[in-house]
Design an enzyme around this catalytic site. Sequence first.
Site, PDB file in Angstrom:
ATOM      1  N   GLU A  40       0.854  -1.184   0.000  1.00  0.00           N
ATOM      2  CA  GLU A  40       0.000   0.000   0.000  1.00  0.00           C
ATOM      3  C   GLU A  40       0.890   1.234   0.000  1.00  0.00           C
ATOM      4  O   GLU A  40       1.955   1.247   0.629  1.00  0.00           O
ATOM      5  CB  GLU A  40      -0.928   0.037   1.205  1.00  0.00           C
ATOM      6  CG  GLU A  40      -0.224   0.231   2.540  1.00  0.00           C
ATOM      7  CD  GLU A  40      -1.153   0.614   3.684  1.00  0.00           C
ATOM      8  OE1 GLU A  40      -1.491   1.813   3.798  1.00  0.00           O
ATOM      9  OE2 GLU A  40      -1.518  -0.274   4.457  1.00  0.00           O
ATOM     10  N   LYS A 128      -7.800  -3.928   9.862  1.00  0.00           N
ATOM     11  CA  LYS A 128      -6.426  -3.582  10.228  1.00  0.00           C
ATOM     12  C   LYS A 128      -6.408  -3.251  11.716  1.00  0.00           C
ATOM     13  O   LYS A 128      -6.951  -2.224  12.144  1.00  0.00           O
ATOM     14  CB  LYS A 128      -5.953  -2.372   9.420  1.00  0.00           C
ATOM     15  CG  LYS A 128      -4.535  -1.930   9.761  1.00  0.00           C
ATOM     16  CD  LYS A 128      -4.137  -0.670   9.012  1.00  0.00           C
ATOM     17  CE  LYS A 128      -4.638   0.581   9.703  1.00  0.00           C
ATOM     18  NZ  LYS A 128      -4.048   1.814   9.116  1.00  0.00           N
TER      19      LYS A 128
END
Length: 270
Positions: A40, A128
């Site tokens: 990411e 997350k």
Amino acid sequence: MNVLEELTRRRLLAVVRADGPGRALACVRALAGAGVTALEVSLTTPGALEAVARARAELPGTVLIGAGTVRTAADADAAAGAGADFVVTPALTPGALRSVANGVPLLCGALTPTEVATALDLGATAVKVFPAGLHGPGYLRALLAPLPDAPLVAVGGIGADTAAAYLAAGARAVGVGAPLLGDAGTGGSPAALAARAAELLDAVSAPGRAAGPGPAPGGRPHEAAPAEGGPRRDPRDRPGAPAPAPADGGSGAVPGGSPHAPVPHDRPTA
């Protein structure tokens, strides 16, 4: 491609922060060349979505490219427009809601059981858990006791020395930023970045998980560790892993793609 299945299989998510799009792209190339195939680019990087779009255009589809630190609905729309394979949010943000509406796989930031359950009810692909490093692997085990099917990705304060413990505790994958990137995002050595990547890939490989109580929920069974003194598998030899990127992050063949132009070196921002 099923993002959750791929994260569970790959086990490592690289979090890229840099001082500009050129260096972010150089980091992505170096990491992909070293065998890290889920990454990411945080929107805290100036020009992050330019880096996402260029990486997505250059690298093969087997490399997952996401946009991180997506906070607003506008961020989510821009990430989708850049071709991000998934988005990552720091919390239950408006960007999380919009990402689900856009049909883009979401790794939603959460910490408490209430937040984890809310993120999953929202439609998150995975949660997350951040900052995982402040609470340790035992905290993930505690979360999974009442939420055994929750797909958790541990992020924050995790390095090569602790990654396996979080996977053994039930994390589908670990997200690693500063311990992996080091100074690469501000002009540090791509070769050193690749070496750190190899160390982390070794840490999250099956032998590192064998001490755990079993596979993560929905994950693969652990593989046996090699015999003492036996050869260790090079993570870059995995089937489908891209070829190594050029050591200097400059011109050369992008894994699975065509030659690219040298990456510009942006000046550090204030």
